[in-house]
Design a protein around this motif. Sequence first.
Motif, short mmCIF file in Angstrom:
data_model
loop_
_atom_site.label_atom_id
_atom_site.label_comp_id
_atom_site.label_asym_id
_atom_site.label_seq_id
_atom_site.Cartn_x
_atom_site.Cartn_y
_atom_site.Cartn_z
N ASP A 138 -78.15 54.20 48.29
CA ASP A 138 -77.98 54.29 49.75
C ASP A 138 -76.66 54.98 50.06
O ASP A 138 -75.99 54.67 51.04
N GLU A 142 -75.55 53.93 54.67
CA GLU A 142 -75.50 52.54 54.25
C GLU A 142 -76.75 51.78 54.70
O GLU A 142 -77.12 51.81 55.87
N TRP A 145 -82.02 52.83 51.72
CA TRP A 145 -82.24 53.06 50.29
C TRP A 145 -83.36 54.05 50.05
O TRP A 145 -84.44 53.93 50.64
N ASN A 166 -74.60 44.73 49.22
CA ASN A 166 -73.45 45.60 49.46
C ASN A 166 -72.14 44.83 49.28
O ASN A 166 -71.20 44.99 50.06
N GLN A 171 -71.36 49.02 47.45
CA GLN A 171 -72.38 49.06 46.41
C GLN A 171 -73.54 49.93 46.87
O GLN A 171 -74.33 49.54 47.72
N ASP A 172 -73.65 51.11 46.28
CA ASP A 172 -74.61 52.10 46.78
C ASP A 172 -75.60 52.59 45.71
O ASP A 172 -76.37 53.51 45.97
CA LIG Z 1 -74.64 50.11 49.96
#
Ligand SMILES: [Ca+2]
Length: 201
Positions: A138, A142, A145, A166, A171-172
């Motif tokens: 993502d 944000e 996904w 996240n 966190q992507d």
């Molecule tokens: Ca993320």
Amino acid sequence: MEYLFDSFAENVENFMIKKDTKFPSLSNPTYITTSKLECALQCQKTKCCAASYNGATNACYFNVTHCYFDVEASPGWEVLHTILSKVFVNELKTWPDAEAHCISFGGHLAKVLKPADDELLKSLIPEGVNYVWVDGSDEGKEGNWTWNNPMENILLDYWGPNRPDNAGSGQDCMIYRYFSGEYLWDDRECTDNDYPFICDI
Ligand SMILES: [Ca+2]
Ligand SMILES: [Ca+2]
């Protein structure tokens, strides 16, 4: 080639290679390779359905026509069934470096487009490995996904409990993580840690 997934698998260096001693092994080599791994990789690149390898001579025979015969292997030869669709790479990399590695041999990080993909990916993860990168991210927006290269919506849901979270707000990138008893998706920082990964070939 579905039946190949029922046969015995062994992890040869970086690549998961299927081995089935009932598969016909042929005695006329088409390539001389430096290793079993190179034989398997060359087979992957040419989309052959299996290769026969002789460790004493490094001879590598790509079998492209007899994959459904059930006969004994010739003495001295080993039969390699490469998984043509997905390869577990046992090198520790960040998510972008893992994607670059997949691209270097003609693929991308693995996608989960159908339930069978989830089953196959989980079957490739060696026991004791708790994190394995796959393709979702993502990073573009944000919370949005997608699969990448080509970009597609993620239609299945194998997220772990309360994931994606996240955590720490950065966190992507998608990873298979061993939660209590099963592998499910988690979101993870893309470059903070190095993990093994699975490529689609
Ligand atoms: Ca993320
Ligand atoms: Ca997370």
